[in-house]
Motif scaffolding. Structure first.
Motif, PDB file in Angstrom:
ATOM      1  N   ASP A 160       0.824  -1.217   0.000  1.00  0.00           N
ATOM      2  CA  ASP A 160       0.000   0.000   0.000  1.00  0.00           C
ATOM      3  C   ASP A 160       0.858   1.267   0.000  1.00  0.00           C
ATOM      4  N   MET A 161       1.919   1.293   0.787  1.00  0.00           N
ATOM      5  CA  MET A 161       2.799   2.486   0.778  1.00  0.00           C
ATOM      6  C   MET A 161       3.540   2.565  -0.553  1.00  0.00           C
ATOM      7  N   GLY A 162       3.867   1.409  -1.134  1.00  0.00           N
ATOM      8  CA  GLY A 162       4.502   1.391  -2.455  1.00  0.00           C
ATOM      9  C   GLY A 162       3.573   1.955  -3.524  1.00  0.00           C
ATOM     10  N   LEU A 163       2.276   1.670  -3.398  1.00  0.00           N
ATOM     11  CA  LEU A 163       1.292   2.195  -4.359  1.00  0.00           C
ATOM     12  C   LEU A 163       1.173   3.712  -4.206  1.00  0.00           C
ATOM     13  N   GLY A 164       1.285   4.190  -2.970  1.00  0.00           N
ATOM     14  CA  GLY A 164       1.298   5.647  -2.746  1.00  0.00           C
ATOM     15  C   GLY A 164       2.540   6.265  -3.360  1.00  0.00           C
ATOM     16  N   ALA A 165       3.662   5.552  -3.240  1.00  0.00           N
ATOM     17  CA  ALA A 165       4.913   6.056  -3.823  1.00  0.00           C
ATOM     18  C   ALA A 165       4.801   6.158  -5.341  1.00  0.00           C
ATOM     19  N   ILE A 166       4.120   5.196  -5.976  1.00  0.00           N
ATOM     20  CA  ILE A 166       3.910   5.252  -7.431  1.00  0.00           C
ATOM     21  C   ILE A 166       3.241   6.574  -7.805  1.00  0.00           C
ATOM     22  N   GLU A 167       2.194   6.941  -7.058  1.00  0.00           N
ATOM     23  CA  GLU A 167       1.461   8.183  -7.362  1.00  0.00           C
ATOM     24  C   GLU A 167       2.387   9.389  -7.248  1.00  0.00           C
ATOM     25  N   ALA A 168       3.222   9.414  -6.215  1.00  0.00           N
ATOM     26  CA  ALA A 168       4.129  10.565  -6.008  1.00  0.00           C
ATOM     27  C   ALA A 168       5.187  10.606  -7.110  1.00  0.00           C
ATOM     28  N   ILE A 169       5.717   9.437  -7.473  1.00  0.00           N
ATOM     29  CA  ILE A 169       6.772   9.370  -8.493  1.00  0.00           C
ATOM     30  C   ILE A 169       6.223   9.811  -9.850  1.00  0.00           C
ATOM     31  N   GLU A 170       5.025   9.355 -10.186  1.00  0.00           N
ATOM     32  CA  GLU A 170       4.420   9.748 -11.469  1.00  0.00           C
ATOM     33  C   GLU A 170       4.093  11.236 -11.477  1.00  0.00           C
ATOM     34  N   ALA A 171       3.640  11.759 -10.343  1.00  0.00           N
ATOM     35  CA  ALA A 171       3.339  13.203 -10.255  1.00  0.00           C
ATOM     36  C   ALA A 171       4.611  14.030 -10.456  1.00  0.00           C
ATOM     37  N   ALA A 172       5.761  13.410 -10.117  1.00  0.00           N
ATOM     38  CA  ALA A 172       7.043  14.118 -10.277  1.00  0.00           C
ATOM     39  C   ALA A 172       7.600  13.918 -11.688  1.00  0.00           C
ATOM     40  N   GLY A 173       6.815  13.260 -12.569  1.00  0.00           N
ATOM     41  CA  GLY A 173       7.234  13.079 -13.958  1.00  0.00           C
ATOM     42  C   GLY A 173       8.248  11.978 -14.172  1.00  0.00           C
ATOM     43  N   LYS A 174       8.364  11.058 -13.187  1.00  0.00           N
ATOM     44  CA  LYS A 174       9.305   9.926 -13.331  1.00  0.00           C
ATOM     45  C   LYS A 174       8.531   8.625 -13.488  1.00  0.00           C
ATOM     46  N   LYS A 175       9.209   7.605 -14.056  1.00  0.00           N
ATOM     47  CA  LYS A 175       8.546   6.318 -14.291  1.00  0.00           C
ATOM     48  C   LYS A 175       8.849   5.345 -13.150  1.00  0.00           C
ATOM     49  N   PRO A 176       7.821   4.987 -12.329  1.00  0.00           N
ATOM     50  CA  PRO A 176       8.038   3.994 -11.275  1.00  0.00           C
ATOM     51  C   PRO A 176       8.356   2.636 -11.899  1.00  0.00           C
ATOM     52  N   GLY A 177       9.315   1.920 -11.263  1.00  0.00           N
ATOM     53  CA  GLY A 177       9.732   0.623 -11.779  1.00  0.00           C
ATOM     54  C   GLY A 177      10.828   0.747 -12.807  1.00  0.00           C
ATOM     55  N   VAL A 178      11.051   1.972 -13.312  1.00  0.00           N
ATOM     56  CA  VAL A 178      12.097   2.190 -14.323  1.00  0.00           C
ATOM     57  C   VAL A 178      13.089   3.231 -13.811  1.00  0.00           C
ATOM     58  N   ASP A 179      12.642   4.516 -13.739  1.00  0.00           N
ATOM     59  CA  ASP A 179      13.544   5.561 -13.201  1.00  0.00           C
ATOM     60  C   ASP A 179      13.832   5.317 -11.724  1.00  0.00           C
ATOM     61  N   ILE A 180      12.764   4.966 -10.993  1.00  0.00           N
ATOM     62  CA  ILE A 180      12.913   4.646  -9.568  1.00  0.00           C
ATOM     63  C   ILE A 180      12.291   3.267  -9.337  1.00  0.00           C
ATOM     64  N   LYS A 181      13.119   2.304  -8.950  1.00  0.00           N
ATOM     65  CA  LYS A 181      12.627   0.943  -8.728  1.00  0.00           C
ATOM     66  C   LYS A 181      11.853   0.887  -7.397  1.00  0.00           C
ATOM     67  N   ILE A 182      10.888  -0.011  -7.304  1.00  0.00           N
ATOM     68  CA  ILE A 182      10.109  -0.142  -6.066  1.00  0.00           C
ATOM     69  C   ILE A 182      10.040  -1.616  -5.663  1.00  0.00           C
ATOM     70  N   VAL A 183      10.473  -1.892  -4.427  1.00  0.00           N
ATOM     71  CA  VAL A 183      10.382  -3.256  -3.890  1.00  0.00           C
ATOM     72  C   VAL A 183       9.541  -3.210  -2.617  1.00  0.00           C
ATOM     73  N   THR A 184       8.644  -4.197  -2.469  1.00  0.00           N
ATOM     74  CA  THR A 184       7.691  -4.134  -1.347  1.00  0.00           C
ATOM     75  C   THR A 184       7.467  -5.518  -0.744  1.00  0.00           C
ATOM     76  N   ILE A 185       6.602  -5.539   0.291  1.00  0.00           N
ATOM     77  CA  ILE A 185       6.228  -6.777   0.982  1.00  0.00           C
ATOM     78  C   ILE A 185       4.709  -6.801   1.114  1.00  0.00           C
ATOM     79  N   ASP A 186       4.100  -7.899   0.954  1.00  0.00           N
ATOM     80  CA  ASP A 186       2.692  -8.262   1.108  1.00  0.00           C
ATOM     81  C   ASP A 186       2.211  -9.163  -0.035  1.00  0.00           C
ATOM     82  N   GLY A 187       2.139  -8.626  -1.271  1.00  0.00           N
ATOM     83  CA  GLY A 187       1.649  -9.447  -2.385  1.00  0.00           C
ATOM     84  C   GLY A 187       0.125  -9.443  -2.487  1.00  0.00           C
ATOM     85  N   VAL A 188      -0.509  -8.311  -2.135  1.00  0.00           N
ATOM     86  CA  VAL A 188      -1.965  -8.197  -2.334  1.00  0.00           C
ATOM     87  C   VAL A 188      -2.236  -7.889  -3.803  1.00  0.00           C
TER      88      VAL A 188
END
Ligand code: GZL
Ligand code: ZN
Length: 304
Positions: free
Chosen positions: A212-240
């Motif tokens: 869930d916090m990773g999904l929030g980070a995606i929104e912030a990264i995209e708002a900053a004009g960067k590509k989540p998973g590419v420009d900034i990698k994201i690793v998380t825990i849960d698997g929902v």
């Protein structure tokens, strides 16, 4: 009709009355965990479930546990929102002869006679597996990591941080440049990530203690004009589901699962305890891990 006259409306003598004090409804994981408990601890399965939601406040959980003691339930179960501050209320349950089962999160009580069993994942290992993946797959060059921590003082936040740090300790390429709690929620994860993006222009990786916090980070990264998973990698825990979808879509890079489906184990342990049988003190739930290809393959079969 034969009136039992004992006022036990709707609670046949043979149902196990169990009081469950849940953390709250802060994340997709928690929702799945609550569903597993409510779907399993049913009257058909022999339970009369009393359920409370503490909105992530320890005082509400303690109050709920006290009310279950006052109702003289057969068993109490709960997921401690933070590790410490439980000894008094757990001693009260013990004095009342009511067994307590911990699910999901642990307490730091020295006296482990205060609970009969603890069912949940190994959070240190979860953090360690994420750290190992980052070190091996991204740490081949110098990388800066920002960390979105779970709820301050909670076992998963403390242990995941420890496991991650242990795994990256040997790789001088991997540096954690900032770390702050996002309290396991999407909204707070987004806010904290916005702060990180303003404070640092060299972030390579986000380690979020839950999807869930990773999904929030995606929104912030995209708002900053960067590509989540590419420009900034994201690793998380849960698997929902939302996390696995982000992973399959290439916005996350790796997820270590934390299985929320604890209802069946809880039901089995509660029945054994009430029957006076001995139970395992610690039951470690199995967690898988997924990269982007793994998520695409697994998504169709995910239960939560
Ligand atoms: C972990 C559980 C954590 C999840 C979060 O077992 O306590 O709490 O990782 C949830 O998503 O909010
Ligand atoms: Zn390990």
């Amino acid at each position: 009709s034969a009136n039992t006259g004992d006022g036990a409306e709707g609670n046949g003598d043979d149902l196990i009355t169990i009081g469950f004090a849940q953390v709250g409804a802060e994340s997709g994981w928690r929702t799945a965990n609550t569903k597993s408990i409510q779907d399993t601890l049913t009257t058909e399965n022999g339970f009369d479930l009393k359920f409370s939601d503490a909105q992530q406040k320890q005082e509400n959980q303690i109050q709920a546990i006290r009310s279950y003691i006052a109702q003289n339930v057969d068993v109490i179960a709960f997921s401690p929102v933070v590790e410490s501050g439980w000894d008094a209320v757990l001693q009260d349950a013990k004095d009342a002869g009511i067994p307590v089962i911990l699910t999901d999160r642990a307490v730091d009580s020295e006296d482990d006679s205060l609970y009969v069993s603890f069912i949940g994942s190994d959070f240190v290992e979860e953090g360690h597996r994420v750290g190992e993946w980052v070190s091996e797959n991204l740490g081949t060059e110098s990388i800066n990591v920002v960390e979105l921590q779970g709820t301050t003082g909670s076992a998963p936040a403390i242990d995941r941080k420890e496991g991650f740090e242990d795994a990256i300790a040997g790789n001088s390429n991997v540096t954690v440049i900032d770390s702050q709690t996002g309290n396991f929620t999407r909204a707070e994860g987004k806010t904290v990530m916005e702060g990180f993006l303003q404070a640092h222009d060299d972030i390579d990786v986000v380690f979020a203690h839950n999807d869930d916090m990773g999904l929030g980070a995606i929104e912030a990264i995209e708002a900053a004009g960067k590509k989540p998973g590419v420009d900034i990698k994201i690793v998380t825990i849960d698997g929902v589901k939302d996390g696995m979808t982000a992973l399959a879509d290439g916005k996350f890079n790796y997820i270590v699962e934390c299985n929320p489906l604890l209802g069946p184990d809880l039901a089995e342990i509660a029945k054994k305890v009430v029957a006076g049988e001995s139970v395992e003190k610690r039951i470690v739930t199995h967690d898988d891990a997924f990269d982007q290809e793994g998520a695409k393959a697994a998504l169709p079969n995910r239960q939560y």
